[in-house]
Scaffold this motif. Sequence first.
Motif, PDB file in Angstrom:
ATOM      1  N   TYR A 290      -9.449  -6.612  -2.056  1.00 12.91           N
ATOM      2  CA  TYR A 290      -8.705  -6.902  -1.108  1.00 12.91           C
ATOM      3  C   TYR A 290      -7.533  -7.540  -1.146  1.00 12.91           C
ATOM      4  CZ  TYR A 290      -7.258  -5.996   3.119  1.00 12.91           C
ATOM      5  OH  TYR A 290      -6.021  -5.634   4.618  1.00 12.91           O
ATOM      6  N   GLY A 291      -7.908  -8.187  -2.281  1.00 16.18           N
ATOM      7  CA  GLY A 291      -6.692  -9.261  -2.249  1.00 16.18           C
ATOM      8  C   GLY A 291      -6.226  -8.903  -3.146  1.00 16.18           C
ATOM      9  N   ARG A 292      -6.183  -7.842  -4.347  1.00 19.84           N
ATOM     10  CA  ARG A 292      -5.674  -7.603  -5.041  1.00 19.84           C
ATOM     11  C   ARG A 292      -4.872  -6.353  -4.787  1.00 19.84           C
ATOM     12  NH1 ARG A 292     -10.116  -8.729  -8.470  1.00 19.84           N
ATOM     13  NH2 ARG A 292     -10.890  -6.922  -8.034  1.00 19.84           N
ATOM     14  N   ARG A 293      -5.997  -5.445  -3.729  1.00 17.47           N
ATOM     15  CA  ARG A 293      -4.881  -4.284  -3.253  1.00 17.47           C
ATOM     16  C   ARG A 293      -3.158  -4.419  -2.382  1.00 17.47           C
ATOM     17  NH1 ARG A 293      -8.341  -1.941   0.765  1.00 17.47           N
ATOM     18  NH2 ARG A 293      -6.478   0.015   1.121  1.00 17.47           N
ATOM     19  N   LEU A 294      -3.506  -5.644  -1.687  1.00 16.60           N
ATOM     20  CA  LEU A 294      -2.367  -6.327  -1.014  1.00 16.60           C
ATOM     21  C   LEU A 294      -1.525  -6.700  -1.766  1.00 16.60           C
ATOM     22  CD1 LEU A 294      -4.025  -8.168   1.682  1.00 16.60           C
ATOM     23  CD2 LEU A 294      -3.115  -6.258   2.130  1.00 16.60           C
ATOM     24  N   GLN A 295      -1.761  -7.366  -3.131  1.00 15.59           N
ATOM     25  CA  GLN A 295      -0.878  -7.681  -4.418  1.00 15.59           C
ATOM     26  C   GLN A 295      -0.033  -6.706  -4.472  1.00 15.59           C
ATOM     27  OE1 GLN A 295      -0.401 -11.431  -4.875  1.00 15.59           O
ATOM     28  NE2 GLN A 295       1.579 -10.277  -6.085  1.00 15.59           N
ATOM     29  N   LYS A 296      -0.808  -5.626  -5.308  1.00 16.81           N
ATOM     30  CA  LYS A 296      -0.186  -4.381  -5.748  1.00 16.81           C
ATOM     31  C   LYS A 296       0.855  -3.779  -4.968  1.00 16.81           C
ATOM     32  CE  LYS A 296      -4.350  -3.658  -9.185  1.00 16.81           C
ATOM     33  NZ  LYS A 296      -5.232  -2.838  -9.485  1.00 16.81           N
ATOM     34  N   HIS A 297       0.663  -3.320  -3.600  1.00 14.23           N
ATOM     35  CA  HIS A 297       0.792  -3.070  -2.304  1.00 14.23           C
ATOM     36  C   HIS A 297       2.284  -3.844  -2.262  1.00 14.23           C
ATOM     37  CE1 HIS A 297       2.037  -0.051   1.552  1.00 14.23           C
ATOM     38  NE2 HIS A 297       2.434  -2.130   2.159  1.00 14.23           N
ATOM     39  N   SER A 298       2.467  -5.034  -2.011  1.00 14.96           N
ATOM     40  CA  SER A 298       3.369  -5.767  -1.830  1.00 14.96           C
ATOM     41  C   SER A 298       4.397  -6.000  -3.342  1.00 14.96           C
ATOM     42  CB  SER A 298       2.920  -7.117  -1.440  1.00 14.96           C
ATOM     43  OG  SER A 298       4.454  -8.101  -2.211  1.00 14.96           O
ATOM     44  N   GLU A 299       3.770  -5.601  -4.703  1.00 19.90           N
ATOM     45  CA  GLU A 299       4.860  -5.232  -5.921  1.00 19.90           C
ATOM     46  C   GLU A 299       5.419  -3.920  -5.814  1.00 19.90           C
ATOM     47  OE1 GLU A 299       2.131  -6.063  -9.325  1.00 19.90           O
ATOM     48  OE2 GLU A 299       2.314  -8.012  -8.508  1.00 19.90           O
ATOM     49  N   VAL A 300       5.294  -2.506  -5.199  1.00 19.28           N
ATOM     50  CA  VAL A 300       5.269  -1.673  -5.016  1.00 19.28           C
ATOM     51  C   VAL A 300       6.288  -1.489  -4.161  1.00 19.28           C
ATOM     52  CG1 VAL A 300       4.732   0.667  -4.276  1.00 19.28           C
ATOM     53  CG2 VAL A 300       3.754  -0.430  -5.803  1.00 19.28           C
ATOM     54  N   ILE A 301       6.561  -2.332  -3.216  1.00 22.36           N
ATOM     55  CA  ILE A 301       7.063  -2.275  -1.873  1.00 22.36           C
ATOM     56  C   ILE A 301       8.479  -3.096  -1.904  1.00 22.36           C
ATOM     57  CG2 ILE A 301       7.790  -3.063   0.437  1.00 22.36           C
ATOM     58  CD1 ILE A 301       5.168  -1.950   1.136  1.00 22.36           C
ATOM     59  N   HIS A 302       8.353  -4.420  -2.640  1.00 22.21           N
ATOM     60  CA  HIS A 302       9.553  -5.214  -2.605  1.00 22.21           C
ATOM     61  C   HIS A 302       9.592  -5.253  -4.200  1.00 22.21           C
ATOM     62  CE1 HIS A 302       9.197  -6.412   1.276  1.00 22.21           C
ATOM     63  NE2 HIS A 302       7.776  -6.640   0.784  1.00 22.21           N
TER      64      HIS A 302
END
Length: 303
Positions: A290-302
């Motif tokens: 779940y943490g890795r998914r959040l990290q990837k989502h954050s990288e896509v957005i920002h």
Amino acid sequence: MAIQCTILPNVLCNFPAIDESLIRLARKNIDDGFRASVRAYGTLIDAIVQPLQWFLNYLEWAFTNTPWFIVLIVMMIVVYAASRNLKIVAGTAISMILIGVCGLWTDTMITLAMVTVCTLIAIVIGLPIGILMARSDRLQSIVNPILDVMQTMPSFVYLIPVVVIFGIGKVPGLIAVVIYAVPPMIRLTNLGIRLVDKEVLEAADAFGSSHRQKLFNVQIPLALPTIMAGINQTIMMSLAMVVVASMVGVGGLGRNTLQAINNQFFTVGFLNGFALVAIAIIFDRTSQAYGRRLQKHSEVIHG
């Protein structure tokens, strides 16, 4: 060495110490005062911890009285929703089935209820403190030494004041587990918010964001991967402390493991240890995914 001590004065051979009778008197006064305070405020203490007792009892009842296949299906759904990984879901199903086949389902549910309550309390306590530390260097300088002591103190030592104040039972064990497990949540929340890019915060200021808007719309979302790492460590430390907390009345797998150690029952200890390890791996893999998914989502957005 003995020959040298016959020549040297006694004060140089034996380390100067406080008189034993004085130490006994001080211990007696401190212990008596502590017990008197606990007796005086016992009713208030019981009233404060009673909601924790109700919550823990209800969750244990729900976990142990719900049909096993429903619990298993819900666990698999939660694991998939968090990890989006069928391998982790399959591992969860196989592990829980093996635990049930070994006759440890009920004890595992009791342990899961304890870890769930401890983790929720640690998040409720740790998240605000970590946010306040990230906002104030002075508060960080005050809290960090306290966290250092909490993380270096042997786990058995937590049980002494908890048992004296709250007695023997599930709630004292729960409180000891929370005290042991909350430091990573505080530290990693503080770290995650402090690591948010200053340029992003400057952009938020340029758009007229208030402190509250920056916190909930910028800092916490960007710090979520680090906060999730804190939750992961909190869960792991809760599971590690469950066995120790069984000494003060916590049931489940920890109590079985303690009984196996006391009676040298290798098979019982191995099976309960396997169940604890299986739960730890499930929580660890799920929260990390779940943490890795959040990290990837954050990288896509920002990014």
